[in-house]
Write a protein that holds these residues in place. Structure first.
Motif, PDB file in Angstrom:
ATOM      1  N   TYR A 124      -0.271   0.567 -13.513  1.00  0.00           N
ATOM      2  CA  TYR A 124      -1.602   0.282 -13.059  1.00  0.00           C
ATOM      3  C   TYR A 124      -1.802  -0.736 -11.807  1.00  0.00           C
ATOM      4  O   TYR A 124      -2.681  -0.730 -11.138  1.00  0.00           O
ATOM      5  CB  TYR A 124      -2.269  -0.358 -14.522  1.00  0.00           C
ATOM      6  N   TRP A 125      -0.834  -1.623 -11.985  1.00  0.00           N
ATOM      7  CA  TRP A 125      -0.725  -2.769 -11.082  1.00  0.00           C
ATOM      8  C   TRP A 125      -0.393  -2.102  -9.465  1.00  0.00           C
ATOM      9  O   TRP A 125      -0.944  -2.426  -8.635  1.00  0.00           O
ATOM     10  CB  TRP A 125      -0.005  -3.901 -11.323  1.00  0.00           C
ATOM     11  N   ALA A 126       0.489  -1.177  -9.390  1.00  0.00           N
ATOM     12  CA  ALA A 126       0.733  -0.462  -8.273  1.00  0.00           C
ATOM     13  C   ALA A 126      -0.303   0.419  -7.604  1.00  0.00           C
ATOM     14  O   ALA A 126      -0.659   0.108  -6.623  1.00  0.00           O
ATOM     15  CB  ALA A 126       1.836   0.468  -8.650  1.00  0.00           C
ATOM     16  N   SER A 127      -1.394   0.949  -8.604  1.00  0.00           N
ATOM     17  CA  SER A 127      -2.299   1.611  -8.326  1.00  0.00           C
ATOM     18  C   SER A 127      -3.418   0.676  -7.634  1.00  0.00           C
ATOM     19  O   SER A 127      -4.082   1.059  -6.854  1.00  0.00           O
ATOM     20  CB  SER A 127      -2.850   2.641  -9.374  1.00  0.00           C
ATOM     21  N   LEU A 128      -3.605  -0.427  -8.595  1.00  0.00           N
ATOM     22  CA  LEU A 128      -4.368  -1.528  -7.839  1.00  0.00           C
ATOM     23  C   LEU A 128      -4.078  -1.876  -6.396  1.00  0.00           C
ATOM     24  O   LEU A 128      -4.960  -1.998  -5.532  1.00  0.00           O
ATOM     25  CB  LEU A 128      -4.347  -2.804  -8.673  1.00  0.00           C
ATOM     26  N   PHE A 180     -10.492  13.523  11.526  1.00  0.00           N
ATOM     27  CA  PHE A 180     -10.326  14.589  10.432  1.00  0.00           C
ATOM     28  C   PHE A 180      -9.031  15.152  10.794  1.00  0.00           C
ATOM     29  O   PHE A 180      -8.690  15.236  11.932  1.00  0.00           O
ATOM     30  CB  PHE A 180     -11.290  15.683  10.486  1.00  0.00           C
ATOM     31  N   PRO A 181      -8.093  15.255   9.758  1.00  0.00           N
ATOM     32  CA  PRO A 181      -8.248  15.240   8.195  1.00  0.00           C
ATOM     33  C   PRO A 181      -7.974  13.903   7.680  1.00  0.00           C
ATOM     34  O   PRO A 181      -7.799  13.923   6.378  1.00  0.00           O
ATOM     35  CB  PRO A 181      -7.450  16.563   7.818  1.00  0.00           C
ATOM     36  N   TRP A 182      -7.372  12.935   8.639  1.00  0.00           N
ATOM     37  CA  TRP A 182      -6.824  11.901   7.949  1.00  0.00           C
ATOM     38  C   TRP A 182      -7.790  10.926   6.976  1.00  0.00           C
ATOM     39  O   TRP A 182      -7.727  10.275   6.071  1.00  0.00           O
ATOM     40  CB  TRP A 182      -6.415  10.798   9.074  1.00  0.00           C
ATOM     41  N   ASN A 183      -9.176  10.973   7.252  1.00  0.00           N
ATOM     42  CA  ASN A 183     -10.242  10.466   6.462  1.00  0.00           C
ATOM     43  C   ASN A 183     -10.228  10.794   5.272  1.00  0.00           C
ATOM     44  O   ASN A 183     -10.468  10.113   4.233  1.00  0.00           O
ATOM     45  CB  ASN A 183     -11.568  10.526   7.408  1.00  0.00           C
ATOM     46  N   VAL A 226      -6.509   9.752  -1.531  1.00  0.00           N
ATOM     47  CA  VAL A 226      -5.457   8.709  -1.973  1.00  0.00           C
ATOM     48  C   VAL A 226      -6.279   7.818  -2.654  1.00  0.00           C
ATOM     49  O   VAL A 226      -5.801   7.191  -3.872  1.00  0.00           O
ATOM     50  CB  VAL A 226      -4.520   8.063  -1.043  1.00  0.00           C
ATOM     51  N   PHE A 227      -7.345   7.109  -2.109  1.00  0.00           N
ATOM     52  CA  PHE A 227      -8.190   6.087  -2.739  1.00  0.00           C
ATOM     53  C   PHE A 227      -8.655   6.746  -4.058  1.00  0.00           C
ATOM     54  O   PHE A 227      -8.792   5.839  -5.124  1.00  0.00           O
ATOM     55  CB  PHE A 227      -9.185   5.754  -1.637  1.00  0.00           C
ATOM     56  N   THR A 228      -9.430   7.751  -3.957  1.00  0.00           N
ATOM     57  CA  THR A 228      -9.998   8.277  -5.369  1.00  0.00           C
ATOM     58  C   THR A 228      -8.641   8.550  -6.446  1.00  0.00           C
ATOM     59  O   THR A 228      -9.188   8.213  -7.730  1.00  0.00           O
ATOM     60  CB  THR A 228     -10.430   9.753  -4.955  1.00  0.00           C
ATOM     61  N   VAL A 229      -7.673   9.030  -6.137  1.00  0.00           N
ATOM     62  CA  VAL A 229      -6.539   8.844  -7.113  1.00  0.00           C
ATOM     63  C   VAL A 229      -6.188   7.755  -7.464  1.00  0.00           C
ATOM     64  O   VAL A 229      -6.010   7.316  -8.919  1.00  0.00           O
ATOM     65  CB  VAL A 229      -5.321   9.743  -6.623  1.00  0.00           C
ATOM     66  N   ALA A 230      -6.106   6.800  -6.773  1.00  0.00           N
ATOM     67  CA  ALA A 230      -5.739   5.176  -7.179  1.00  0.00           C
ATOM     68  C   ALA A 230      -6.807   4.612  -8.230  1.00  0.00           C
ATOM     69  O   ALA A 230      -6.492   4.269  -9.321  1.00  0.00           O
ATOM     70  CB  ALA A 230      -5.364   4.484  -6.066  1.00  0.00           C
ATOM     71  N   LEU A 231      -8.100   4.734  -7.781  1.00  0.00           N
ATOM     72  CA  LEU A 231      -9.066   4.269  -8.639  1.00  0.00           C
ATOM     73  C   LEU A 231      -9.174   4.898 -10.051  1.00  0.00           C
ATOM     74  O   LEU A 231      -9.784   4.459 -11.077  1.00  0.00           O
ATOM     75  CB  LEU A 231     -10.406   4.486  -7.833  1.00  0.00           C
ATOM     76  N   SER A 232      -9.295   6.484  -9.861  1.00  0.00           N
ATOM     77  CA  SER A 232      -9.123   6.983 -10.940  1.00  0.00           C
ATOM     78  C   SER A 232      -8.046   6.866 -11.975  1.00  0.00           C
ATOM     79  O   SER A 232      -8.287   6.607 -13.240  1.00  0.00           O
ATOM     80  CB  SER A 232      -8.873   8.797 -10.763  1.00  0.00           C
ATOM     81  N   TYR A 233      -6.843   6.452 -11.679  1.00  0.00           N
ATOM     82  CA  TYR A 233      -5.815   6.048 -12.476  1.00  0.00           C
ATOM     83  C   TYR A 233      -5.948   4.593 -13.190  1.00  0.00           C
ATOM     84  O   TYR A 233      -5.862   4.447 -14.077  1.00  0.00           O
ATOM     85  CB  TYR A 233      -4.562   5.925 -11.771  1.00  0.00           C
ATOM     86  N   MET A 234      -6.610   3.759 -12.300  1.00  0.00           N
ATOM     87  CA  MET A 234      -7.180   2.473 -12.901  1.00  0.00           C
ATOM     88  C   MET A 234      -8.186   2.607 -13.926  1.00  0.00           C
ATOM     89  O   MET A 234      -8.202   1.979 -15.058  1.00  0.00           O
ATOM     90  CB  MET A 234      -7.680   1.578 -11.632  1.00  0.00           C
ATOM     91  N   TYR A 269      -8.572   0.846   0.718  1.00  0.00           N
ATOM     92  CA  TYR A 269      -9.905   0.361   0.682  1.00  0.00           C
ATOM     93  C   TYR A 269     -10.035  -0.386   2.047  1.00  0.00           C
ATOM     94  O   TYR A 269     -10.952  -0.487   2.721  1.00  0.00           O
ATOM     95  CB  TYR A 269     -10.603  -0.529  -0.512  1.00  0.00           C
ATOM     96  N   CYS A 270      -9.327  -1.461   2.299  1.00  0.00           N
ATOM     97  CA  CYS A 270      -9.492  -2.139   3.542  1.00  0.00           C
ATOM     98  C   CYS A 270      -9.254  -1.199   4.687  1.00  0.00           C
ATOM     99  O   CYS A 270      -9.954  -1.716   5.764  1.00  0.00           O
ATOM    100  CB  CYS A 270      -8.295  -3.197   3.494  1.00  0.00           C
TER     101      CYS A 270
END
Length: 316
Positions: free
Chosen positions: A141-145, A165-168, A174-182, A152-153
């Motif tokens: 959890y803390w790693a995903s945070l 595109f496609p890096w965005n 990656v951001f979606t997966v991290a926040l979903s796990y949290m 996000y930054c």
């Protein structure tokens, strides 16, 4: 006593012999005033009745001497080029179509993000081995945070990564997966009934806010400073609540903080939705579809987490 004629003079005699003897000589001899000087129509003008000349673009009816259209207030002023008006209308239509395409793209990305997030929340809520795993290993959890904060930054502070595109889309994934796990990890600590209740209230709030933003004429994009102050106060209240709860558990204080957080992020959702729609004081550029989806996604997830705290405390 003067004599009086028995019969008045005829009309022709009166014209030839006026009563006033002091008239000019030419009038006494039956001649008229000299005729007015003749006028020739200027360039682009058509002859009409005396003293009137039709303006350019007005067609004189044959034999009538009068124009077929009534002159307007713009007579004598160069008319607007129809091509300019057509170009203006085309520009307006293109800008509207671009904005509509931008809104569709943002909501498609947002729908994909929410599908991933609530799927992960459902798995972490219903599958007991997964629930026990995330509770047993909080380090993930803390790693995903950390990943959430770093990505996000990057997406907020750097324009180039979120426009290329496609890096965005990779960073956004990656951001979606991290926040979903949290979100899934936090949901695993609550009962299934509280999670379902939070999901339903969040969906109702989001639909209401979206319909309100598309219908209202009130401009909330000018309230950015107020929202920044509200976010700072929410952070301070959160720190105070964490300190107080570490010494003694106060149920109503925890619910109060969650209620304030849900209200603040609902206001942020209104603000970001109007930035997305446009036609307000401020608007998001159509190139910033990643930023638009990111801002709405963060608002919705935080509303869900704050409502989950309230529903979890209520069910307990």
């Amino acid at each position: 006593m003067t004599s009086k004629l028995d019969h008045p003079p005829t009309y022709e005699d009166a014209l030839q012999q006026p009563k006033n003897g002091n008239e000019p000589d030419q009038l006494q001899h039956g001649s008229a005033y000299p005729p007015p000087p003749s006028y020739s129509p200027g360039p682009g003008m058509y002859p009409g009745p005396p003293g009137y000349w039709a303006q350019p673009g007005m067609w004189a009816a044959p034999g009538s001497g009068m124009p077929s259209t009534i002159p307007t207030l713009s007579a004598g002023v160069p008319a607007t080029n129809p091509g300019d008006m057509d170009g203006f209308l085309n520009t307006q239509w293109e800008s509207t179509s671009v904005r509509h395409g931008f809104i569709r793209k943002v909501y498609l990305i947002l729908a994909a993000q929410l599908t991933v997030t609530f799927s992960v929340v459902a798995v972490f809520t219903f599958v007991d081995p997964v629930k026990m795993f995330v509770i047993r290993y909080p380090g993930i959890y803390w790693a995903s945070l950390v990943v959430y904060f770093m990505v996000y930054c990057i997406l907020i502070c750097c324009k180039e990564p979120r426009r290329r595109f496609p890096w965005n889309l990779v960073l956004l994934g990656v951001f979606t997966v991290a926040l979903s796990y949290m979100s899934g990890t936090i949901s695993s600590y609550y009962e299934t009934k509280a999670v379902f209740l939070a999901m339903g209230i969040t969906a109702l709030v989001c639909i209401t806010v979206t319909v309100f933003c598309f219908q209202t004429k009130v401009d909330f994009t000018s309230c950015g400073g107020f929202l920044c102050i509200a976010a700072i106060l929410l952070m301070i209240i959160g720190i105070v609540t964490a300190v107080v709860l570490s010494f003694q558990y106060v149920p109503w204080l925890h619910m109060l903080y969650a209620a304030i957080g849900a209200i603040v992020y609902t206001l942020f959702l209104v603000y970001n939705t109007q930035l997305l729609i446009g036609n307000r004081e401020l608007a998001i550029s159509p190139e910033e579809y990643v930023y638009g989806a990111l801002s709405l996604y963060i608002d919705i997830v935080h509303i869900f987490l704050f409502i989950l705290q309230i529903s979890g405390a209520a069910t307990e």
